[in-house]
Scaffold this motif. Sequence first.
Motif, mmCIF file in Angstrom:
data_model
loop_
_atom_site.group_PDB
_atom_site.id
_atom_site.type_symbol
_atom_site.label_atom_id
_atom_site.label_comp_id
_atom_site.label_asym_id
_atom_site.label_seq_id
_atom_site.Cartn_x
_atom_site.Cartn_y
_atom_site.Cartn_z
ATOM 1 N N ASP A 60 -20.682 -19.327 -19.685
ATOM 2 C CA ASP A 60 -19.890 -20.279 -20.258
ATOM 3 C C ASP A 60 -20.839 -20.284 -21.649
ATOM 4 N N THR A 61 -22.085 -19.635 -21.685
ATOM 5 C CA THR A 61 -22.626 -19.418 -23.332
ATOM 6 C C THR A 61 -22.573 -18.265 -23.842
ATOM 7 N N VAL A 62 -21.887 -17.467 -23.225
ATOM 8 C CA VAL A 62 -21.801 -16.060 -23.912
ATOM 9 C C VAL A 62 -20.413 -15.950 -24.462
ATOM 10 N N PRO A 63 -20.315 -15.551 -25.675
ATOM 11 C CA PRO A 63 -19.114 -15.773 -26.730
ATOM 12 C C PRO A 63 -18.160 -14.704 -25.814
ATOM 13 N N HIS A 64 -16.738 -15.226 -25.569
ATOM 14 C CA HIS A 64 -15.745 -14.164 -25.064
ATOM 15 C C HIS A 64 -16.227 -13.536 -23.810
ATOM 16 N N PHE A 65 -16.741 -14.443 -22.820
ATOM 17 C CA PHE A 65 -17.130 -13.875 -21.604
ATOM 18 C C PHE A 65 -16.083 -13.312 -20.858
ATOM 19 N N LYS A 210 -34.372 -6.989 -17.800
ATOM 20 C CA LYS A 210 -34.619 -5.509 -18.545
ATOM 21 C C LYS A 210 -34.588 -4.355 -17.584
ATOM 22 N N LEU A 211 -34.955 -4.676 -16.286
ATOM 23 C CA LEU A 211 -35.234 -3.545 -15.287
ATOM 24 C C LEU A 211 -33.544 -3.099 -14.919
ATOM 25 N N MET A 212 -32.942 -4.049 -14.774
ATOM 26 C CA MET A 212 -31.533 -4.096 -14.431
ATOM 27 C C MET A 212 -30.736 -3.140 -15.415
ATOM 28 N N LEU A 213 -31.181 -3.053 -16.854
ATOM 29 C CA LEU A 213 -30.696 -2.365 -17.536
ATOM 30 C C LEU A 213 -30.781 -0.954 -17.448
ATOM 31 N N LEU A 214 -31.721 -0.506 -16.632
ATOM 32 C CA LEU A 214 -32.213 0.906 -16.293
ATOM 33 C C LEU A 214 -31.394 1.605 -15.518
ATOM 34 N N ASN A 215 -30.365 0.736 -14.683
ATOM 35 C CA ASN A 215 -29.064 1.297 -14.209
ATOM 36 C C ASN A 215 -28.109 1.718 -15.298
ATOM 37 N N PRO A 216 -27.788 3.104 -15.260
ATOM 38 C CA PRO A 216 -26.887 3.560 -16.297
ATOM 39 C C PRO A 216 -25.644 2.899 -16.336
ATOM 40 N N MET A 217 -24.878 2.322 -15.216
ATOM 41 C CA MET A 217 -23.746 1.672 -15.367
ATOM 42 C C MET A 217 -24.038 0.369 -16.114
ATOM 43 N N GLN A 219 -26.338 -0.431 -18.137
ATOM 44 C CA GLN A 219 -26.457 0.028 -19.726
ATOM 45 C C GLN A 219 -25.333 0.363 -20.470
ATOM 46 N N ILE A 220 -24.209 1.065 -19.853
ATOM 47 C CA ILE A 220 -22.851 1.473 -20.523
ATOM 48 C C ILE A 220 -22.084 0.361 -20.586
ATOM 49 N N ILE A 221 -22.168 -0.562 -19.653
ATOM 50 C CA ILE A 221 -21.345 -1.891 -19.627
ATOM 51 C C ILE A 221 -21.793 -2.713 -20.811
ATOM 52 N N GLN A 222 -22.908 -3.278 -20.872
ATOM 53 C CA GLN A 222 -23.628 -3.886 -21.769
ATOM 54 C C GLN A 222 -23.519 -3.347 -23.148
ATOM 55 N N ASP A 223 -23.544 -2.119 -23.239
ATOM 56 C CA ASP A 223 -23.605 -1.584 -24.706
ATOM 57 C C ASP A 223 -22.030 -1.699 -25.015
ATOM 58 N N ALA A 224 -21.262 -1.762 -24.241
ATOM 59 C CA ALA A 224 -19.752 -1.806 -24.596
ATOM 60 C C ALA A 224 -19.461 -2.962 -24.903
ATOM 61 N N ARG A 225 -19.763 -4.187 -24.123
ATOM 62 C CA ARG A 225 -19.757 -5.439 -24.480
ATOM 63 C C ARG A 225 -20.459 -5.803 -26.119
ATOM 64 N N HIS A 226 -21.772 -5.242 -26.173
ATOM 65 C CA HIS A 226 -22.394 -5.621 -27.249
ATOM 66 C C HIS A 226 -21.703 -4.969 -28.769
ATOM 67 N N ASP A 231 -22.596 -9.027 -30.450
ATOM 68 C CA ASP A 231 -23.891 -8.497 -30.568
ATOM 69 C C ASP A 231 -24.661 -9.534 -29.707
ATOM 70 N N GLN A 232 -24.323 -10.509 -29.000
ATOM 71 C CA GLN A 232 -25.150 -11.440 -28.456
ATOM 72 C C GLN A 232 -25.214 -11.186 -26.917
ATOM 73 N N ASN A 233 -24.503 -9.847 -26.601
ATOM 74 C CA ASN A 233 -24.591 -9.202 -25.364
ATOM 75 C C ASN A 233 -25.992 -8.380 -25.421
ATOM 76 N N PRO A 234 -27.026 -8.822 -24.550
ATOM 77 C CA PRO A 234 -28.347 -7.972 -24.536
ATOM 78 C C PRO A 234 -28.092 -6.634 -24.330
ATOM 79 N N ILE A 235 -28.676 -5.302 -24.771
ATOM 80 C CA ILE A 235 -28.791 -4.042 -24.436
ATOM 81 C C ILE A 235 -30.052 -3.606 -24.361
ATOM 82 N N ILE A 236 -30.068 -2.530 -23.871
ATOM 83 C CA ILE A 236 -31.694 -1.617 -23.397
ATOM 84 C C ILE A 236 -32.347 -1.304 -24.721
ATOM 85 N N TRP A 237 -31.572 -1.038 -25.687
ATOM 86 C CA TRP A 237 -32.261 -0.501 -26.897
ATOM 87 C C TRP A 237 -32.888 -1.319 -27.654
#
Length: 275
Positions: A60-65, A210-217, A219-226, A231-237
């Motif tokens: 509920d705090t994430v834009p367009h979740f 952060k460790l969860m983002l080491l999972n390729p899927m 990372q891919i999903i979070q990057d796509a959302r970002h 850009d409020q969706n955190p990514i591994i980079w």
Amino acid sequence: MQILEIFSKKNWVLLKAMVATDFKLRYQQSFLGYIWSVLKPLMLFTVMYMVFVRFLKFGDTVPHFSVGLLLGITMWNCFVEASSGAMISVVNHGDLMRKINFSKFVVVISAMMSALINFGINFVVVIIFALINGVELHVSALMILPLTLELIVFSLGVGFFLGALYVNFRDLNPIWEVVIQAGFYATPIIYPLSLVVTNLGPHWGPLISKLMLLNPMAQIIQDARHFIISDQNPIIWGSFNHSVIDFIPLTLSVVLLFGGISYFTKKSTTFAEMV
């Protein structure tokens, strides 16, 4: 490398025929036909949205979740469809392998192509849903192209391993279903990473997220959302402040692909006898 054989005219024609046949037969005797390729993920999204977003107030705090939820489900379904289809592809085409001499890689790649077609159709629905919900698309949304390529690499890597293993271990199917289900909940799809931080506290929460983002899927999903939604969706980079760690998910995908190709090549000489 034997995988390059798929670019021969015979294998390319066979690949296109397999993909076309699979797409035609999938919903051939259903009333709604091809509409199910869009309706199934939308139905799943509706259930997840009502339970986790409306009732439990996830994101509920994430834009367009809600848009991020639909995008995550769409990308995850592509991986599931590709990997599960690749797993049974060798066995399902056993008769064809005994009759025709062709590159065995074709059957796995055809499963990936079928999943990719469905992903393309559903991604159009995601974009329409995003625009309806007021998401402003920018040039950064084009990052979906390299991210889709990474999704293909990861899915094929898993698919080559599963396809070769399933020939000898038919119990792999129910085991993979459990793994897929566990992976779905271990990946931040129905919940935002901020929820992990909140629930686990300031000591462990940031590290686990952060460790969860080491999972390729993940990372891919979070990057796509970002890049597509907010850009409020955190990514591994940049999360680990170390470029080597940032590239772990991508490196895992590439290593998995070449490992899968190598294992599949080794086992492919006995496919015709085993299936």
